[in-house]
Design an enzyme around this catalytic site. Structure first.
Site, PDB file in Angstrom:
ATOM      1  N   SER A 119       0.110  10.135  -2.755  1.00 34.10           N
ATOM      2  CA  SER A 119      -0.499  11.469  -2.633  1.00 34.10           C
ATOM      3  C   SER A 119      -1.975  11.445  -3.055  1.00 34.10           C
ATOM      4  O   SER A 119      -2.798  12.169  -2.478  1.00 34.10           O
ATOM      5  CB  SER A 119       0.290  12.512  -3.418  1.00 34.10           C
ATOM      6  OG  SER A 119       0.157  12.321  -4.800  1.00 34.10           O
ATOM      7  N   ASN A 120      -2.333  10.619  -4.026  1.00 35.14           N
ATOM      8  CA  ASN A 120      -3.761  10.494  -4.371  1.00 35.14           C
ATOM      9  C   ASN A 120      -4.537   9.822  -3.245  1.00 35.14           C
ATOM     10  O   ASN A 120      -5.666  10.211  -2.944  1.00 35.14           O
ATOM     11  CB  ASN A 120      -3.931   9.725  -5.684  1.00 35.14           C
ATOM     12  CG  ASN A 120      -3.715  10.630  -6.884  1.00 35.14           C
ATOM     13  OD1 ASN A 120      -4.534  11.501  -7.161  1.00 35.14           O
ATOM     14  ND2 ASN A 120      -2.577  10.451  -7.563  1.00 35.14           N
ATOM     15  N   ARG A 166       0.367 -14.023 -10.566  1.00 35.96           N
ATOM     16  CA  ARG A 166      -0.447 -12.814 -10.440  1.00 35.96           C
ATOM     17  C   ARG A 166      -1.797 -13.086  -9.759  1.00 35.96           C
ATOM     18  O   ARG A 166      -2.237 -12.347  -8.898  1.00 35.96           O
ATOM     19  CB  ARG A 166      -0.676 -12.241 -11.851  1.00 35.96           C
ATOM     20  CG  ARG A 166      -1.038 -10.790 -11.883  1.00 35.96           C
ATOM     21  CD  ARG A 166      -1.204 -10.318 -13.313  1.00 35.96           C
ATOM     22  NE  ARG A 166       0.047 -10.238 -14.058  1.00 35.96           N
ATOM     23  CZ  ARG A 166       0.947  -9.260 -13.932  1.00 35.96           C
ATOM     24  NH1 ARG A 166       0.741  -8.281 -13.094  1.00 35.96           N
ATOM     25  NH2 ARG A 166       2.049  -9.275 -14.656  1.00 35.96           N
ATOM     26  N   MET A 215       1.292  -0.233  -8.806  1.00 38.72           N
ATOM     27  CA  MET A 215       2.109  -0.588  -9.965  1.00 38.72           C
ATOM     28  C   MET A 215       2.037  -2.076 -10.312  1.00 38.72           C
ATOM     29  O   MET A 215       3.049  -2.674 -10.681  1.00 38.72           O
ATOM     30  CB  MET A 215       3.564  -0.169  -9.716  1.00 38.72           C
ATOM     31  CG  MET A 215       3.738   1.303  -9.415  1.00 38.72           C
ATOM     32  SD  MET A 215       3.091   2.353 -10.725  1.00 38.72           S
ATOM     33  CE  MET A 215       4.426   2.202 -11.899  1.00 38.72           C
ATOM     34  N   ARG A 216       0.865  -2.656 -10.200  1.00 38.60           N
ATOM     35  CA  ARG A 216       0.689  -4.051 -10.611  1.00 38.60           C
ATOM     36  C   ARG A 216      -0.445  -4.122 -11.612  1.00 38.60           C
ATOM     37  O   ARG A 216      -1.452  -3.419 -11.455  1.00 38.60           O
ATOM     38  CB  ARG A 216       0.308  -4.948  -9.414  1.00 38.60           C
ATOM     39  CG  ARG A 216       1.262  -4.936  -8.265  1.00 38.60           C
ATOM     40  CD  ARG A 216       2.617  -5.468  -8.607  1.00 38.60           C
ATOM     41  NE  ARG A 216       2.609  -6.833  -9.132  1.00 38.60           N
ATOM     42  CZ  ARG A 216       3.626  -7.392  -9.768  1.00 38.60           C
ATOM     43  NH1 ARG A 216       4.733  -6.699  -9.979  1.00 38.60           N
ATOM     44  NH2 ARG A 216       3.549  -8.622 -10.189  1.00 38.60           N
ATOM     45  N   ILE A 217      -0.283  -4.970 -12.612  1.00 41.54           N
ATOM     46  CA  ILE A 217      -1.375  -5.185 -13.562  1.00 41.54           C
ATOM     47  C   ILE A 217      -2.306  -6.241 -12.970  1.00 41.54           C
ATOM     48  O   ILE A 217      -1.844  -7.240 -12.414  1.00 41.54           O
ATOM     49  CB  ILE A 217      -0.796  -5.636 -14.930  1.00 41.54           C
ATOM     50  CG1 ILE A 217       0.017  -4.478 -15.511  1.00 41.54           C
ATOM     51  CG2 ILE A 217      -1.904  -6.073 -15.886  1.00 41.54           C
ATOM     52  CD1 ILE A 217       0.789  -4.831 -16.756  1.00 41.54           C
ATOM     53  N   HIS A 219      -4.927   8.005 -13.892  1.00 42.44           N
ATOM     54  CA  HIS A 219      -3.769   7.910 -14.786  1.00 42.44           C
ATOM     55  C   HIS A 219      -3.378   9.329 -15.208  1.00 42.44           C
ATOM     56  O   HIS A 219      -4.245  10.126 -15.560  1.00 42.44           O
ATOM     57  CB  HIS A 219      -4.139   7.067 -16.009  1.00 42.44           C
ATOM     58  CG  HIS A 219      -3.006   6.912 -16.973  1.00 42.44           C
ATOM     59  ND1 HIS A 219      -2.002   5.997 -16.778  1.00 42.44           N
ATOM     60  CD2 HIS A 219      -2.715   7.573 -18.109  1.00 42.44           C
ATOM     61  CE1 HIS A 219      -1.134   6.103 -17.770  1.00 42.44           C
ATOM     62  NE2 HIS A 219      -1.537   7.051 -18.592  1.00 42.44           N
ATOM     63  N   GLU A 234      -5.043  15.819 -10.301  1.00 42.86           N
ATOM     64  CA  GLU A 234      -5.411  14.470  -9.844  1.00 42.86           C
ATOM     65  C   GLU A 234      -6.045  14.543  -8.467  1.00 42.86           C
ATOM     66  O   GLU A 234      -7.043  13.880  -8.174  1.00 42.86           O
ATOM     67  CB  GLU A 234      -4.167  13.569  -9.787  1.00 42.86           C
ATOM     68  CG  GLU A 234      -3.546  13.295 -11.142  1.00 42.86           C
ATOM     69  CD  GLU A 234      -2.402  12.286 -11.063  1.00 42.86           C
ATOM     70  OE1 GLU A 234      -2.521  11.287 -10.336  1.00 42.86           O
ATOM     71  OE2 GLU A 234      -1.384  12.501 -11.748  1.00 42.86           O
TER      72      GLU A 234
END
Ligand code: GRF
Length: 213
Positions: A15-16, A67, A92-94, A111, A176
């Protein structure tokens, strides 16, 4: 003048991402969405991006041994689309330190809390459990430390006594969708300065208040 090219990374609903794509439709908006990359093939946001005519790519993290090799594949994709600014939007990944350095000062995240309060996951429940009366969302530059980079702007919303994580999340999400396109606009207009880990934005209030509790 050439528009800033934004690459958006998503993992889910998007949605963002959609708010950024919609904002970029306005002829006077100084940025365009160059590509959307998802690490999840089933992310609902991909369909929304495709419908809007934005190039999409799926780069599944599970296909990579570590990663950094995943991050290098994502970076190659961003480079292919001549991206100037990376916008994480429910990604959803660092990031590996390599990726964070590669896009240093050119990567934003949104965030759903007033950082530095409540980093990480399930943040609306964290806010409710802590009994805070005010929460909101934060757009910040991304550094290798999770949810800890320099804050660009925040939007505040009340936390109401009967809120659940879901009702609070909805209230924050509306902000947001206002905040992220604004920050990307400021970035594209060259109005954001980052010095010694602190951000200033020329002639602009960087705290928004919700008018719709
Ligand atoms: C948003 O709440 C965002 O702040 C957080 O993840 C959620 C993503 O939602 N990082 P969406 O995919 O943009 O709808």
């Amino acid at each position: 003048m050439a528009k800033l090219r934004v690459g958006i990374l998503i993992s889910g609903r998007g949605s963002n991402m959609a708010a950024l794509i919609d904002a970029a439709r306005a002829p006077d908006y100084p940025a365009e969405v160059a590509c959307v990359i998802s690490n999840v093939a089933t992310a609902a946001g991909l369909e929304r991006a495709r419908k809007a005519g934005v190039p999409t790519t799926v780069t599944p993290h599970k296909a990579f041994p570590d990663r950094e090799s995943f991050d290098r594949a994502v970076a190659a994709e961003l480079e292919k689309h001549d991206v100037d600014l990376v916008a994480l939007a429910g990604f959803m990944r660092i990031q590996s330190p390599w990726f964070a350095e590669r896009w240093k000062d050119r990567m934003l995240n949104i965030h759903p809390s007033l950082l530095p309060a409540f980093p990480g996951l399930r943040v609306q429940q964290q806010a409710i459990d802590a009994g805070v009366r005010i929460s909101g969302c934060t757009v910040h530059f991304v550094t290798p430390d999770l949810d800890a980079g320099p804050i660009v702007a925040q939007a505040a919303v009340p936390v109401l006594p009967d809120d659940t994580a879901e009702t609070l999340a909805q209230r924050i999400l509306r902000q947001e969708h206002r905040l992220y396109p604004q920050v990307v606009r400021w970035y594209a207009e060259g109005r954001i300065s980052l010095r010694h880990g602190r951000v200033t934005v020329e002639n602009t209030p960087t705290l928004l208040f919700s008018s719709d509790p």
